[in-house]
Motif scaffolding. Structure first.
Motif, short mmCIF file in Angstrom:
data_model
loop_
_atom_site.label_atom_id
_atom_site.label_comp_id
_atom_site.label_asym_id
_atom_site.label_seq_id
_atom_site.Cartn_x
_atom_site.Cartn_y
_atom_site.Cartn_z
N GLU A 1 47.31 -1.98 60.60
CA GLU A 1 47.34 -2.79 61.82
C GLU A 1 48.71 -2.69 62.50
O GLU A 1 48.80 -2.55 63.72
CB GLU A 1 47.03 -4.25 61.50
N ILE A 2 49.76 -2.73 61.70
CA ILE A 2 51.11 -2.62 62.25
C ILE A 2 51.31 -1.27 62.91
O ILE A 2 51.87 -1.17 64.01
CB ILE A 2 52.16 -2.84 61.14
N ALA A 3 50.82 -0.20 62.28
CA ALA A 3 50.95 1.15 62.84
C ALA A 3 50.24 1.24 64.18
O ALA A 3 50.78 1.81 65.14
CB ALA A 3 50.40 2.18 61.86
N HIS A 4 49.04 0.68 64.28
CA HIS A 4 48.30 0.73 65.54
C HIS A 4 49.00 -0.08 66.63
O HIS A 4 49.10 0.37 67.78
CB HIS A 4 46.87 0.21 65.34
N GLN A 5 49.49 -1.28 66.28
CA GLN A 5 50.19 -2.09 67.27
C GLN A 5 51.49 -1.44 67.71
O GLN A 5 51.86 -1.49 68.89
CB GLN A 5 50.46 -3.49 66.70
N LEU A 6 52.18 -0.79 66.77
CA LEU A 6 53.42 -0.11 67.10
C LEU A 6 53.17 1.06 68.05
O LEU A 6 53.88 1.25 69.04
CB LEU A 6 54.10 0.37 65.82
N ALA A 7 52.14 1.85 67.75
CA ALA A 7 51.79 2.98 68.62
C ALA A 7 51.43 2.50 70.02
O ALA A 7 51.80 3.13 71.02
CB ALA A 7 50.64 3.78 68.00
N GLU A 8 50.73 1.38 70.08
CA GLU A 8 50.35 0.81 71.38
C GLU A 8 51.59 0.36 72.16
O GLU A 8 51.70 0.62 73.37
CB GLU A 8 49.40 -0.36 71.18
N LYS A 9 52.52 -0.29 71.48
CA LYS A 9 53.74 -0.76 72.15
C LYS A 9 54.59 0.41 72.64
O LYS A 9 55.23 0.33 73.69
CB LYS A 9 54.56 -1.63 71.19
N LEU A 10 54.61 1.48 71.85
CA LEU A 10 55.42 2.65 72.22
C LEU A 10 54.69 3.58 73.18
O LEU A 10 55.29 4.53 73.69
CB LEU A 10 55.80 3.43 70.95
N SER A 11 53.38 3.32 73.40
CA SER A 11 52.55 4.17 74.25
C SER A 11 52.51 5.61 73.74
O SER A 11 52.66 6.57 74.50
CB SER A 11 53.04 4.14 75.71
N VAL A 12 52.34 5.75 72.43
CA VAL A 12 52.25 7.08 71.82
C VAL A 12 50.99 7.14 70.97
O VAL A 12 50.46 6.10 70.54
CB VAL A 12 53.49 7.38 70.95
N PRO A 13 50.46 8.34 70.72
CA PRO A 13 49.27 8.45 69.88
C PRO A 13 49.57 8.18 68.42
O PRO A 13 50.70 8.36 67.96
CB PRO A 13 48.82 9.91 70.09
N LEU A 14 48.54 7.75 67.70
CA LEU A 14 48.64 7.52 66.27
C LEU A 14 47.73 8.51 65.56
O LEU A 14 46.60 8.73 65.97
CB LEU A 14 48.23 6.09 65.92
N TYR A 15 48.25 9.10 64.48
CA TYR A 15 47.46 10.05 63.69
C TYR A 15 47.40 9.57 62.25
O TYR A 15 48.43 9.34 61.62
CB TYR A 15 48.07 11.45 63.75
N ASP A 16 46.19 9.44 61.74
CA ASP A 16 45.96 9.02 60.36
C ASP A 16 44.98 10.02 59.74
O ASP A 16 45.36 11.05 59.21
CB ASP A 16 45.43 7.60 60.33
N ARG A 17 43.72 9.72 59.85
CA ARG A 17 42.68 10.63 59.37
C ARG A 17 42.76 11.98 60.10
O ARG A 17 42.41 13.02 59.53
CB ARG A 17 41.31 9.99 59.63
N GLU A 18 43.25 11.97 61.32
CA GLU A 18 43.34 13.19 62.11
C GLU A 18 44.26 14.23 61.45
O GLU A 18 44.09 15.44 61.65
CB GLU A 18 43.87 12.88 63.51
N ILE A 19 45.24 13.77 60.66
CA ILE A 19 46.12 14.70 59.96
C ILE A 19 45.32 15.55 58.98
O ILE A 19 45.47 16.77 58.91
CB ILE A 19 47.24 13.95 59.23
N LEU A 20 44.43 14.88 58.23
CA LEU A 20 43.59 15.61 57.27
C LEU A 20 42.63 16.54 57.98
O LEU A 20 42.38 17.66 57.52
CB LEU A 20 42.80 14.61 56.42
N GLU A 21 42.07 16.07 59.10
CA GLU A 21 41.11 16.90 59.82
C GLU A 21 41.76 18.16 60.36
O GLU A 21 41.18 19.26 60.30
CB GLU A 21 40.48 16.08 60.95
N LEU A 22 43.00 18.04 60.86
CA LEU A 22 43.71 19.21 61.36
C LEU A 22 44.06 20.15 60.21
O LEU A 22 43.91 21.37 60.33
CB LEU A 22 44.99 18.78 62.09
N ALA A 23 44.51 19.59 59.09
CA ALA A 23 44.83 20.42 57.92
C ALA A 23 43.59 21.16 57.42
O ALA A 23 43.67 22.33 57.04
CB ALA A 23 45.41 19.55 56.81
N ALA A 24 42.46 20.48 57.44
CA ALA A 24 41.22 21.11 56.98
C ALA A 24 40.83 22.28 57.88
O ALA A 24 40.38 23.33 57.40
CB ALA A 24 40.10 20.08 56.93
N ARG A 25 41.03 22.10 59.20
CA ARG A 25 40.71 23.20 60.12
C ARG A 25 41.63 24.39 59.88
O ARG A 25 41.18 25.54 59.94
CB ARG A 25 40.82 22.72 61.57
#
Length: 241
Positions: free
Chosen positions: A47-71
């Protein structure tokens, strides 16, 4: 060190990316704002990571890191998720070999993970988990760890999931143990101190036992400013994956 040493491989990747960045026309006037978030289960880190990304107006990557690595490795993302959750390197190697049909080991997963984190870190972003704080230790990065006592974390998990406190406490212990083992298995041969309990690997460690997520974010923003990070609106957004 051998040519297959992952730390040597990582340094080469970083040096190559920095050289490419310098050669790009119209690059941003400031370096990317990168925040990595490592968290105890039940401590409110997601929750903190999502709120921080929203405040900074930047994207957040979590599961997407694994998906990119898998590709990058041409492997089903579910397989990488299973590897990341394994408790021992021997079990991880065995599962990887079964699922990919190769005699390879975690080196393929690790290299794909390194490449993915470095690619995402070319632009402002928040990266959650996956050892990003270690992978990016050679770059200017704000490394955040969110922690909490087992009992307080268990009470949150019990309330959120409708579990008995004893079961929630056991779940907190098991998931945190998996995360610790996963980091150790991936990075122990590249970093002298890779434990999530090693405080010097982080710029800020925040205990959320008595701090709600919405109150934690201003503390993190202040820490970012005090450590010299430019929080102005990013010149370019991270590429979507």
């Amino acid at each position: 060190m051998s040519g297959n040493d992952p730390y040597t491989f990582l340094k080469t990747l970083i040096a190559t990316e920095e050289a490419h960045a310098q050669a790009r026309p119209g690059k941003p006037s400031r370096p990317p704002l990168i925040v990595t978030v490592s968290r105890d289960y039940g401590a409110g880190g997601d929750e903190i990571a999502h709120q921080l990304a929203e405040k900074l107006s930047v994207p957040l990557y979590d599961r997407e890191i694994l998906e990119l690595a898998a590709r990058k490795a041409k492997v089903d993302p579910l397989h990488f998720a299973e590897i990341g959750d394994c408790r021992s390197s021997s079990v991880s190697n065995f599962i990887f070999s079964l699922l990919t049909g190769s005699a390879g080991n975690l080196e393929i997963y690790r290299r794909a993970l390194f490449e993915s984190v470095l690619e995402l870190a070319q632009r402002d972003c928040v990266l959650v988990g996956r050892g990003a704080h270690l992978i990016l230790s050679g770059k200017r990065t704000f490394r955040l760890r969110i922690v909490g006592s087992r009992l307080i974390c268990a009470k949150r998990v019990a309330q959120e999931n409708g579990l008995p406190l004893e079961a929630a406490e056991r779940k907190v212990y098991e998931i945190n143990n998996k995360r610790h083992k996963s980091i150790e298995n991936l990075f122990k041969d590249s970093y002298e101190h890779c434990s999530l309990n090693y405080a010097k690997n982080f710029d800020l460690i925040l205990n959320t036992d008595r701090i709600a997520a919405e109150k934690a974010v201003p503390i993190i923003l202040l820490a970012l400013q005090q450590t010299g990070f430019d929080l102005s609106k990013p010149a370019a957004r991270a590429p979507s994956h």
